[in-house]
Design a protein around this motif. Structure first.
Motif, PDB file in Angstrom:
ATOM      1  N   ALA A 149       0.826  -1.209   0.000  1.00  0.00           N
ATOM      2  CA  ALA A 149       0.000   0.000   0.000  1.00  0.00           C
ATOM      3  C   ALA A 149       0.863   1.262   0.000  1.00  0.00           C
ATOM      4  O   ALA A 149       0.607   2.203  -0.760  1.00  0.00           O
ATOM      5  N   LEU A 150       1.893   1.291   0.821  1.00  0.00           N
ATOM      6  CA  LEU A 150       2.763   2.469   0.863  1.00  0.00           C
ATOM      7  C   LEU A 150       3.551   2.626  -0.432  1.00  0.00           C
ATOM      8  O   LEU A 150       3.839   3.753  -0.862  1.00  0.00           O
ATOM      9  N   THR A 151       3.902   1.499  -1.054  1.00  0.00           N
ATOM     10  CA  THR A 151       4.594   1.583  -2.341  1.00  0.00           C
ATOM     11  C   THR A 151       3.707   2.222  -3.391  1.00  0.00           C
ATOM     12  O   THR A 151       4.147   3.088  -4.178  1.00  0.00           O
ATOM     13  N   ILE A 152       2.444   1.811  -3.431  1.00  0.00           N
ATOM     14  CA  ILE A 152       1.506   2.381  -4.404  1.00  0.00           C
ATOM     15  C   ILE A 152       1.271   3.864  -4.110  1.00  0.00           C
ATOM     16  O   ILE A 152       1.294   4.711  -5.014  1.00  0.00           O
ATOM     17  N   ILE A 153       1.039   4.176  -2.830  1.00  0.00           N
ATOM     18  CA  ILE A 153       0.794   5.579  -2.463  1.00  0.00           C
ATOM     19  C   ILE A 153       2.013   6.435  -2.782  1.00  0.00           C
ATOM     20  O   ILE A 153       1.904   7.543  -3.317  1.00  0.00           O
ATOM     21  N   GLY A 154       3.206   5.923  -2.458  1.00  0.00           N
ATOM     22  CA  GLY A 154       4.418   6.683  -2.751  1.00  0.00           C
ATOM     23  C   GLY A 154       4.628   6.885  -4.235  1.00  0.00           C
ATOM     24  O   GLY A 154       5.052   7.953  -4.680  1.00  0.00           O
ATOM     25  N   THR A 191       2.090   9.576  -5.316  1.00  0.00           N
ATOM     26  CA  THR A 191       2.346  10.893  -4.733  1.00  0.00           C
ATOM     27  C   THR A 191       3.561  11.557  -5.362  1.00  0.00           C
ATOM     28  O   THR A 191       3.550  12.754  -5.652  1.00  0.00           O
ATOM     29  N   PHE A 192       4.613  10.769  -5.536  1.00  0.00           N
ATOM     30  CA  PHE A 192       5.858  11.333  -6.054  1.00  0.00           C
ATOM     31  C   PHE A 192       6.064  10.918  -7.512  1.00  0.00           C
ATOM     32  O   PHE A 192       7.168  10.549  -7.913  1.00  0.00           O
ATOM     33  N   LEU A 193       4.976  10.974  -8.258  1.00  0.00           N
ATOM     34  CA  LEU A 193       5.046  10.546  -9.656  1.00  0.00           C
ATOM     35  C   LEU A 193       6.012  11.402 -10.456  1.00  0.00           C
ATOM     36  O   LEU A 193       6.700  10.920 -11.350  1.00  0.00           O
ATOM     37  N   GLY A 194       6.081  12.714 -10.127  1.00  0.00           N
ATOM     38  CA  GLY A 194       6.943  13.621 -10.881  1.00  0.00           C
ATOM     39  C   GLY A 194       8.317  13.799 -10.277  1.00  0.00           C
ATOM     40  O   GLY A 194       9.140  14.516 -10.830  1.00  0.00           O
ATOM     41  N   SER A 195       8.553  13.207  -9.126  1.00  0.00           N
ATOM     42  CA  SER A 195       9.848  13.356  -8.456  1.00  0.00           C
ATOM     43  C   SER A 195      10.396  11.965  -8.164  1.00  0.00           C
ATOM     44  O   SER A 195      10.031  11.337  -7.173  1.00  0.00           O
ATOM     45  N   ARG A 196      11.289  11.525  -9.022  1.00  0.00           N
ATOM     46  CA  ARG A 196      11.802  10.163  -8.886  1.00  0.00           C
ATOM     47  C   ARG A 196      12.689  10.011  -7.654  1.00  0.00           C
ATOM     48  O   ARG A 196      12.644   9.003  -6.960  1.00  0.00           O
ATOM     49  N   ALA A 218      12.595  11.708  -4.742  1.00  0.00           N
ATOM     50  CA  ALA A 218      11.808  11.682  -3.511  1.00  0.00           C
ATOM     51  C   ALA A 218      11.081  10.355  -3.366  1.00  0.00           C
ATOM     52  O   ALA A 218      10.983   9.790  -2.273  1.00  0.00           O
ATOM     53  N   GLY A 219      10.548   9.843  -4.480  1.00  0.00           N
ATOM     54  CA  GLY A 219       9.856   8.567  -4.424  1.00  0.00           C
ATOM     55  C   GLY A 219      10.787   7.424  -4.055  1.00  0.00           C
ATOM     56  O   GLY A 219      10.429   6.533  -3.281  1.00  0.00           O
ATOM     57  N   SER A 220      12.005   7.454  -4.580  1.00  0.00           N
ATOM     58  CA  SER A 220      12.977   6.398  -4.256  1.00  0.00           C
ATOM     59  C   SER A 220      13.348   6.438  -2.778  1.00  0.00           C
ATOM     60  O   SER A 220      13.502   5.389  -2.137  1.00  0.00           O
ATOM     61  N   GLY A 221      13.510   7.659  -2.231  1.00  0.00           N
ATOM     62  CA  GLY A 221      13.840   7.770  -0.810  1.00  0.00           C
ATOM     63  C   GLY A 221      12.740   7.223   0.069  1.00  0.00           C
ATOM     64  O   GLY A 221      13.010   6.531   1.069  1.00  0.00           O
ATOM     65  N   LEU A 222      11.473   7.525  -0.281  1.00  0.00           N
ATOM     66  CA  LEU A 222      10.362   7.011   0.511  1.00  0.00           C
ATOM     67  C   LEU A 222      10.281   5.497   0.431  1.00  0.00           C
ATOM     68  O   LEU A 222      10.081   4.822   1.446  1.00  0.00           O
ATOM     69  N   LEU A 223      10.456   4.946  -0.753  1.00  0.00           N
ATOM     70  CA  LEU A 223      10.385   3.499  -0.902  1.00  0.00           C
ATOM     71  C   LEU A 223      11.509   2.806  -0.130  1.00  0.00           C
ATOM     72  O   LEU A 223      11.311   1.722   0.428  1.00  0.00           O
ATOM     73  N   THR A 224      12.665   3.441  -0.099  1.00  0.00           N
ATOM     74  CA  THR A 224      13.777   2.860   0.664  1.00  0.00           C
ATOM     75  C   THR A 224      13.422   2.767   2.141  1.00  0.00           C
ATOM     76  O   THR A 224      13.665   1.748   2.794  1.00  0.00           O
ATOM     77  N   LEU A 225      12.828   3.844   2.684  1.00  0.00           N
ATOM     78  CA  LEU A 225      12.414   3.823   4.090  1.00  0.00           C
ATOM     79  C   LEU A 225      11.338   2.772   4.335  1.00  0.00           C
ATOM     80  O   LEU A 225      11.352   2.073   5.356  1.00  0.00           O
ATOM     81  N   VAL A 226      10.405   2.639   3.401  1.00  0.00           N
ATOM     82  CA  VAL A 226       9.338   1.644   3.543  1.00  0.00           C
ATOM     83  C   VAL A 226       9.916   0.237   3.571  1.00  0.00           C
ATOM     84  O   VAL A 226       9.571  -0.595   4.421  1.00  0.00           O
ATOM     85  N   TYR A 227      10.824  -0.062   2.655  1.00  0.00           N
ATOM     86  CA  TYR A 227      11.392  -1.399   2.578  1.00  0.00           C
ATOM     87  C   TYR A 227      12.280  -1.707   3.789  1.00  0.00           C
ATOM     88  O   TYR A 227      12.285  -2.843   4.294  1.00  0.00           O
ATOM     89  N   LEU A 228      13.034  -0.703   4.258  1.00  0.00           N
ATOM     90  CA  LEU A 228      13.848  -0.919   5.447  1.00  0.00           C
ATOM     91  C   LEU A 228      12.985  -1.191   6.677  1.00  0.00           C
ATOM     92  O   LEU A 228      13.281  -2.070   7.492  1.00  0.00           O
TER      93      LEU A 228
END
Length: 205
Positions: free
Chosen positions: A83-88, A91-96, A98-108
């Motif tokens: 769910a957080l991956t999809i939301i991220g 949300t950060f569709l135009g900012s790759r 920022a989206g990568s940073g959020l996904l990294t935190l989610v996966y960690l």
């Protein structure tokens, strides 16, 4: 006069002596004592008039519950991660970046939660049953002692029961301390452990 050895004869060296046995490792010892109408288990004190029941039982690890809990947590972790991956991603569709940073935190976070759940399950699956003596009081407190010698626990039951009826009774037993989490064990139909995790029982010396 010197003697000659027959051909082919060799001196056989003596067998090596066995290494000294390693000294036994003892857990810190504490005292279980009855004195002046008080039951002491280490540093904990229980007035004998408040003792409601003294009995022995075998506690078993909650292995089935541990596996079910691990599977339930795994499903929740996977669902939240997806769910957080999809939301991220939305949300950060135009900012790759920022989206990568959020996904990294989610996966960690998901990996840390998964490791914690796995370790907790392994602790329960590898835990051993214990034959224990439980001292329940009229209030929200309980003392638990355990020993590899069931006769010792049965003897303590009789001694504590005698001390409840006999105001002059006194005795003291040296025991070894062990620690276990009550949420990992069955404690019978009517036995409850108070104080959360990390409660301390005693193993007879």
């Amino acid at each position: 006069m010197a003697t000659t050895e027959p051909p082919g004869h060799f001196d056989v060296p003596p067998p090596p002596t066995a290494p000294p046995a390693a000294p036994p490792v003892f857990a810190p010892s504490v005292d279980l004592m009855v004195s002046k109408r008080l039951l002491w288990v280490g540093g904990a004190c229980y007035p004998l008039e408040n003792v409601a029941r003294v009995h022995t039982l075998t506690i078993h690890p909650r292995r089935k519950e541990a596996v079910v809990l691990f599977l339930r947590r795994s499903v929740i972790i996977a669902a939240v991660t997806i769910a957080l991956t999809i939301i991220g991603g939305l949300t950060f569709l135009g900012s790759r970046d920022a989206g990568s940073g959020l996904l990294t935190l989610v996966y960690l976070g998901a990996a840390a939660a998964g490791v914690y759940s796995l370790v907790e399950m392994i602790q329960v699956l590898t835990a051993q049953p214990h034959f224990v003596l439980a001292v329940e009081t009229a209030g929200p407190s309980q003392a638990v002692v355990t020993s590899r010698n069931p006769q010792l626990l049965n003897q303590l039951v009789r001694q504590i029961a005698d001390a409840i009826e006999n105001p002059e009774a006194q005795f003291q037993v040296t025991v070894e301390s062990i620690s276990f989490s009550p949420k990992h064990y069955y404690f019978g139909d009517n036995v409850n452990m108070y104080g959360g995790s990390g409660n301390v029982g005693m193993a007879g010396a």
